[in-house]
Design a protein around this motif. Structure first.
Motif, PDB file in Angstrom:
ATOM      1  N   PRO A 117      26.940 111.625  -8.966  1.00 38.70           N
ATOM      2  CA  PRO A 117      28.410 111.682  -9.132  1.00 38.70           C
ATOM      3  C   PRO A 117      29.094 110.473  -8.474  1.00 38.70           C
ATOM      4  N   TYR A 118      28.978 109.323  -9.094  1.00 37.74           N
ATOM      5  CA  TYR A 118      29.493 108.082  -8.518  1.00 37.74           C
ATOM      6  C   TYR A 118      30.966 107.896  -8.873  1.00 37.74           C
ATOM      7  N   LYS A 119      31.814 107.661  -7.884  1.00 35.63           N
ATOM      8  CA  LYS A 119      33.255 107.492  -8.154  1.00 35.63           C
ATOM      9  C   LYS A 119      33.516 106.077  -8.631  1.00 35.63           C
TER      10      LYS A 119
ATOM     11  N   LYS B  56      33.032 105.037 -11.972  1.00 35.56           N
ATOM     12  CA  LYS B  56      32.141 104.662 -13.086  1.00 35.56           C
ATOM     13  C   LYS B  56      32.954 104.106 -14.241  1.00 35.56           C
ATOM     14  N   PHE B  57      32.371 103.183 -14.985  1.00 38.56           N
ATOM     15  CA  PHE B  57      32.955 102.733 -16.237  1.00 38.56           C
ATOM     16  C   PHE B  57      32.879 103.830 -17.293  1.00 38.56           C
ATOM     17  N   HIS B  58      33.763 103.738 -18.293  1.00 39.19           N
ATOM     18  CA  HIS B  58      33.648 104.602 -19.459  1.00 39.19           C
ATOM     19  C   HIS B  58      32.642 103.902 -20.395  1.00 39.19           C
TER      20      HIS B  58
ATOM     21  N   GLY C  72      27.031  98.873  -9.859  1.00 38.80           N
ATOM     22  CA  GLY C  72      27.453 100.237  -9.487  1.00 38.80           C
ATOM     23  C   GLY C  72      26.430 101.255  -9.936  1.00 38.80           C
ATOM     24  N   SER C  73      26.886 102.243 -10.708  1.00 36.85           N
ATOM     25  CA  SER C  73      25.978 103.316 -11.111  1.00 36.85           C
ATOM     26  C   SER C  73      25.212 102.977 -12.400  1.00 36.85           C
ATOM     27  N   GLY C  74      25.331 101.730 -12.888  1.00 37.54           N
ATOM     28  CA  GLY C  74      24.451 101.290 -13.979  1.00 37.54           C
ATOM     29  C   GLY C  74      24.957 101.490 -15.400  1.00 37.54           C
ATOM     30  N   THR C  75      26.265 101.713 -15.575  1.00 39.00           N
ATOM     31  CA  THR C  75      26.789 101.962 -16.925  1.00 39.00           C
ATOM     32  C   THR C  75      26.491 100.786 -17.867  1.00 39.00           C
ATOM     33  N   THR C  76      26.762  99.564 -17.402  1.00 39.69           N
ATOM     34  CA  THR C  76      26.533  98.393 -18.260  1.00 39.69           C
ATOM     35  C   THR C  76      25.057  98.294 -18.634  1.00 39.69           C
TER      36      THR C  76
ATOM     37  N   VAL D 226      23.295  93.562 -10.583  1.00 37.93           N
ATOM     38  CA  VAL D 226      23.162  93.297  -9.145  1.00 37.93           C
ATOM     39  C   VAL D 226      24.142  94.192  -8.399  1.00 37.93           C
ATOM     40  N   ASP D 227      23.722  94.723  -7.274  1.00 39.48           N
ATOM     41  CA  ASP D 227      24.658  95.445  -6.414  1.00 39.48           C
ATOM     42  C   ASP D 227      24.161  95.356  -4.978  1.00 39.48           C
ATOM     43  N   ILE D 228      25.111  95.270  -4.068  1.00 38.02           N
ATOM     44  CA  ILE D 228      24.777  95.166  -2.651  1.00 38.02           C
ATOM     45  C   ILE D 228      24.232  96.500  -2.120  1.00 38.02           C
TER      46      ILE D 228
ATOM     47  N   GLY E 111      21.392  93.033  -4.096  1.00 35.04           N
ATOM     48  CA  GLY E 111      21.675  91.711  -3.545  1.00 35.04           C
ATOM     49  C   GLY E 111      23.163  91.452  -3.472  1.00 35.04           C
ATOM     50  N   ASP E 112      23.486  90.279  -2.927  1.00 39.73           N
ATOM     51  CA  ASP E 112      24.879  89.902  -2.729  1.00 39.73           C
ATOM     52  C   ASP E 112      25.304  88.949  -3.842  1.00 39.73           C
ATOM     53  N   SER E 113      26.298  89.342  -4.624  1.00 46.14           N
ATOM     54  CA  SER E 113      26.690  88.530  -5.779  1.00 46.14           C
ATOM     55  C   SER E 113      27.440  87.270  -5.388  1.00 46.14           C
ATOM     56  N   ARG E 114      27.740  87.112  -4.107  1.00 49.10           N
ATOM     57  CA  ARG E 114      28.334  85.834  -3.708  1.00 49.10           C
ATOM     58  C   ARG E 114      27.310  84.717  -3.834  1.00 49.10           C
TER      59      ARG E 114
ATOM     60  N   ASP F 240      36.950 103.141  -0.948  1.00 50.90           N
ATOM     61  CA  ASP F 240      35.971 102.798   0.080  1.00 50.90           C
ATOM     62  C   ASP F 240      34.604 103.296  -0.382  1.00 50.90           C
ATOM     63  N   TYR F 241      33.849 102.379  -1.007  1.00 49.02           N
ATOM     64  CA  TYR F 241      32.560 102.760  -1.583  1.00 49.02           C
ATOM     65  C   TYR F 241      31.574 103.242  -0.530  1.00 49.02           C
ATOM     66  N   ILE F 242      31.713 102.706   0.674  1.00 50.71           N
ATOM     67  CA  ILE F 242      30.777 103.106   1.722  1.00 50.71           C
ATOM     68  C   ILE F 242      31.060 104.554   2.131  1.00 50.71           C
TER      69      ILE F 242
ATOM     70  N   ASN G 273      29.588  95.196   6.434  1.00 55.62           N
ATOM     71  CA  ASN G 273      29.885  93.757   6.545  1.00 55.62           C
ATOM     72  C   ASN G 273      29.666  92.981   5.260  1.00 55.62           C
ATOM     73  N   ASP G 274      28.792  93.479   4.385  1.00 52.92           N
ATOM     74  CA  ASP G 274      28.505  92.730   3.157  1.00 52.92           C
ATOM     75  C   ASP G 274      29.166  93.329   1.922  1.00 52.92           C
ATOM     76  N   PHE G 275      29.809  94.479   2.076  1.00 57.83           N
ATOM     77  CA  PHE G 275      30.460  95.120   0.925  1.00 57.83           C
ATOM     78  C   PHE G 275      31.859  94.530   0.743  1.00 57.83           C
ATOM     79  N   ILE G 276      32.095  93.952  -0.421  1.00 55.51           N
ATOM     80  CA  ILE G 276      33.395  93.329  -0.685  1.00 55.51           C
ATOM     81  C   ILE G 276      34.480  94.395  -0.780  1.00 55.51           C
ATOM     82  N   GLY G 277      35.639  94.100  -0.158  1.00 51.89           N
ATOM     83  CA  GLY G 277      36.786  94.997  -0.255  1.00 51.89           C
ATOM     84  C   GLY G 277      36.862  96.008   0.874  1.00 51.89           C
TER      85      GLY G 277
HETATM   86  C1  LIG Z   1      33.875  99.133  -9.234  1.00 50.26           C
HETATM   87  S1  LIG Z   1      32.235  99.340  -8.621  1.00 50.26           S
HETATM   88  C2  LIG Z   1      31.311  99.104 -10.061  1.00 50.26           C
HETATM   89  C3  LIG Z   1      31.197 100.370 -10.872  1.00 50.26           C
HETATM   90  C4  LIG Z   1      30.418 100.188 -12.144  1.00 50.26           C
HETATM   91  N1  LIG Z   1      31.156  99.444 -13.117  1.00 50.26           N
HETATM   92  C5  LIG Z   1      29.981 101.546 -12.746  1.00 50.26           C
HETATM   93  O1  LIG Z   1      30.148 101.793 -13.936  1.00 50.26           O
HETATM   94  O2  LIG Z   1      29.441 102.386 -11.995  1.00 50.26           O
HETATM   95  C6  LIG Z   1      31.974  97.917  -7.638  1.00 50.26           C
HETATM   96  C7  LIG Z   1      30.596  97.757  -7.021  1.00 50.26           C
HETATM   97  O3  LIG Z   1      30.548  96.516  -6.297  1.00 50.26           O
HETATM   98  C8  LIG Z   1      29.526  96.647  -5.319  1.00 50.26           C
HETATM   99  N2  LIG Z   1      29.618  95.530  -4.343  1.00 50.26           N
HETATM  100  C9  LIG Z   1      30.430  95.410  -3.266  1.00 50.26           C
HETATM  101  N3  LIG Z   1      30.196  94.245  -2.626  1.00 50.26           N
HETATM  102  C10 LIG Z   1      29.211  93.594  -3.308  1.00 50.26           C
HETATM  103  C11 LIG Z   1      28.542  92.343  -3.147  1.00 50.26           C
HETATM  104  N4  LIG Z   1      28.800  91.533  -2.110  1.00 50.26           N
HETATM  105  N5  LIG Z   1      27.601  91.993  -4.054  1.00 50.26           N
HETATM  106  C12 LIG Z   1      27.276  92.837  -5.086  1.00 50.26           C
HETATM  107  N6  LIG Z   1      27.870  94.038  -5.264  1.00 50.26           N
HETATM  108  C13 LIG Z   1      28.841  94.427  -4.409  1.00 50.26           C
HETATM  109  C14 LIG Z   1      29.779  98.035  -4.754  1.00 50.26           C
HETATM  110  O4  LIG Z   1      28.613  98.548  -4.145  1.00 50.26           O
HETATM  111  C15 LIG Z   1      30.181  98.821  -6.012  1.00 50.26           C
HETATM  112  O5  LIG Z   1      29.066  99.490  -6.520  1.00 50.26           O
END
Ligand SMILES: C[S@@+](CC[C@H](N)C(=O)[O-])C[C@H]1O[C@@H](n2cnc3c(N)ncnc32)[C@H](O)[C@@H]1O
Length: 408
Positions: A96-98, A100-102, A127-131, A145-147, A266-269, A292-294, A313-317
Motif C-alpha cells: 500500500p504505497y502512498k 502511486k501513479f495511475h 517508487g512502487s514500480g508502476t512505470t 531507480v529509487d533511493i 541508488g541516488d538519481s543525482r 514524507d516518504y520516510i 539524508n539522501d531522500f530528496i524533499g
Molecule cells: C512520487 S514518488 C514516486 C512514485 C511512483 N511514481 C509510483 O508510481 O509509485 C518519489 C520517489 O522518489 C524517491 N527518491 C527520493 N530521493 C531520491 C533520490 N535521491 N534518488 C532516487 N530516488 C529518490 C522516493 O523514495 C520515492 O519513492
C-alpha cells in the motif's frame, strides 16, 4: 454530411474515464497513432473512419476497450484484478504505497512518447514500480531507480516474480510447513523466524517476493492493526501468488513479449547510466515537502534494518528543516534534471508529473521551477496538462503533467 457520418465507426472509451485530463490523454493517444477521430459533445462517444494499424493500436491503447468490434489488450489486462480497485490489476496492488501513479495514465504517456517495443525508458524515482510494470507489459525495457530499498524491492517483486512463479509456489508450501511447526505465540519470535526463513532463500527473485509479502504484513500490523503476523504473511503471499499466476496466464494467452526490467537502489543525482542511452523518461519526483516518504513507510524501512534518521539524508524533499528544506530540494532537483538530460537521446520525450505544494501558507512554485529548468537546458514544453489529486487536499490540490521534448 450524412454520408460522412455513416463512414465513421465507434470506438469504445473505457467506462471509468471521468476526469478532464484522462479525456485529454485519450485524445492525445489517438493522435499519436495518427487516427482521425470525432468525439460527441458529451465526450463519451468516439468514432473513427479508419485505424491505420489496428492490431498495433489494440495492443497498446490505454483508454479504449475496443475498436472496430475488436477488444483491446488493455481490456484483458485490467480484467486480471483480485482487488476492488480498478487500477490495481495484476501485481500493481503489491504494497500500500502512498503516491502511486495511475497505471492507465502511464500507459497513455508511453504511447504519447512513441517509445517502441525493445526501446528503453527510465523512471529515476521508480517508487512502487508502476512505470516498470506498464513498460514491461508493452514490451518496452525499463530502468527504474529509487533511493529506497523498500521501493526497489516492491518494484522488483511486481515485475520479476513472473519468471520464478513455480519456485515461489514451491517455497510458499515449504514456508507454510515450517511456520506451522512453531509452537510459540510470541509475535516477535514469529516475526524474527519469518525473516530468517526468507533471508535463507537463495534465489533473489523468490527472496524478494517473500520480503515484499513480509513488508505488507508489517504494514497490516501498523496501519490496519492486524494481530496475527504469521496469518497475515501467509495470506498476503497466497494472494500475491494468485496475481503473479494471473500475469503468467495473461502472457501465455496473448503471447506477450515482455520488456526487460532493471531496478536498482541508488541516488538519481548520479545515475549509473551511459549518456544518450535512454529513449524516454516518465517520472514523478518527490513532492517537495508534501509527502514524507520516510515517515509513511517507517515500519518497512525499520523491518529492513535501516535507521530512519540516517537514510533521510539522501531522500530528496525530506532532508533539512524549514526554508533549507526547500532550497535543498531545488538544488537536488536541478542536479537530477541535468542527469536525466545527460542520459536521454536527442529528439526524445521527458514527462514529469509534479505539483506545487504549500509550506507555511506559501505556495512553492515547483512546477514553474521545473519548466524553467527544462527550457534552460534546451527542451520544448509540448504539453502542460492539469490533473487533480485526491487525498492531499490540505497540501496539494492538483499536479501538472509536463511533457518536454529534447530539442538540442
Ligand atoms: C512520487 S514518488 C514516486 C512514485 C511512483 N511514481 C509510483 O508510481 O509509485 C518519489 C520517489 O522518489 C524517491 N527518491 C527520493 N530521493 C531520491 C533520490 N535521491 N534518488 C532516487 N530516488 C529518490 C522516493 O523514495 C520515492 O519513492
Amino acid at each position: 454530411m450524412s454520408e460522412n457520418k455513416s463512414n465513421f465507426k465507434n470506438i469504445e472509451l473505457f467506462w471509468n474515464v471521468q476526469f478532464i485530463y484522462e479525456l485529454v490523454l485519450a485524445q492525445l493517444e489517438l493522435q499519436s497513432f495518427d487516427i482521425d477521430y470525432k468525439v460527441s459533445e458529451d465526450f463519451r462517444n468516439f468514432s473513427v473512419k479508419e485505424i491505420p494499424n489496428l492490431e498495433h493500436f489494440l495492443s497498446r491503447t490505454a483508454y479504449f476497450g475496443s475498436a472496430l468490434s475488436k477488444s483491446s489488450l488493455y481490456k484483458s489486462i485490467t480484467s486480471k484484478n483480485i482487488t476492488r480497485s480498478i487500477n490495481q490489476y495484476l501485481t500493481h496492488w503489491f504494497y500500500p504505497y502512498k503516491g502511486k501513479f495511475h497505471p492507465q495514465m502511464i500507459r497513455a504517456l508511453i504511447n504519447y512518447m512513441r517509445v517502441k517495443e525493445g526501446e528503453t525508458i527510465l523512471d529515476p524515482f521508480i517508487g512502487s514500480g508502476t512505470t516498470a510494470l506498464e513498460a514491461q507489459l508493452l514490451g518496452i525495457n525499463c530502468i527504474g531507480v529509487d533511493i529506497s530499498e523498500v521501493c526497489s524491492l516492491i518494484s522488483q517483486a511486481k515485475t520479476m516474480s513472473i519468471g520464478s512463479i513455480e519456485d515461489i509456489i514451491y517455497h510458499h508450501t515449504e514456508i507454510e510447513g515450517k511456520l506451522g511447526k512453531i509452537q510459540s505465540n510470541q509475535e516477535e519470535e514469529i516475526i524474527t523466524k519469518i525473516s530468517q526463513i526468507i533471508n535463507s532463500i537463495e534465489e533473489p527473485e523468490v527472496r524478494n517476493f517473500f520480503k515484499v509479502s513480509e513488508l505488507i504484513a508489517h504494514s497490516d500490523k501498523m496501519r490496519r492493526k492486524k494481530k496475527d503476523f504469521r496469518k497475515s504473511f501467509l495470506k498476503n503471499s497466497a494472494k500475491m501468488i494468485t496475481s503473479v499466476s494471473d500475469y503468467a496466464d495473461l502472457q501465455e494467452e496473448h503471447n506477450l513479449k515482455l520488456g526487460k526490467v532493471d531496478i536498482y537502489q541508488g541516488d538519481s543525482r548520479e545515475l549509473k547510466l551511459d549518456s544518450n542511452s535512454i529513449d524516454g523518461i516518465v517520472s514523478s519526483p518527490p513532492y517537495s515537502i508534501a509527502l514524507d516518504y520516510i515517515e509513511n513507510d517507517k515500519h518497512a524501512h525499520s523491518a529492513l534494518g535501516h535507521d530512519i534518521d540516517v537514510i533521510r539524508n539522501d531522500f530528496i524533499g525530506v532532508r533539512g528543516k524549514g526554508k533549507d528544506k526547500i532550497s535543498s530540494y531545488n538544488e537536488d532537483m536541478e542536479k537530477i534534471y541535468l542527469e536525466m538530460d545527460r542520459v536521454l537521446k536527442k529528439g526524445k520525450y521527458c514527462v514529469i508529473i509534479i505539483g506545487n505544494a504549500r509550506f507555511n501558507n506559501e505556495e512553492i512554485k515547483t512546477v514553474e521551477m521545473t519548466i524553467n529548468q527544462f527550457k534552460k537546458i534546451g527542451y520544448k514544453l509540448e504539453k502542460n496538462i492539469d490533473k487533480i489529486i485526491f487525498g492531499l487536499y490540505n497540501i496539494m490540490q492538483k499536479e501538472n503533467i509536463l511533457i518536454f521534448k529534447k530539442e538540442s
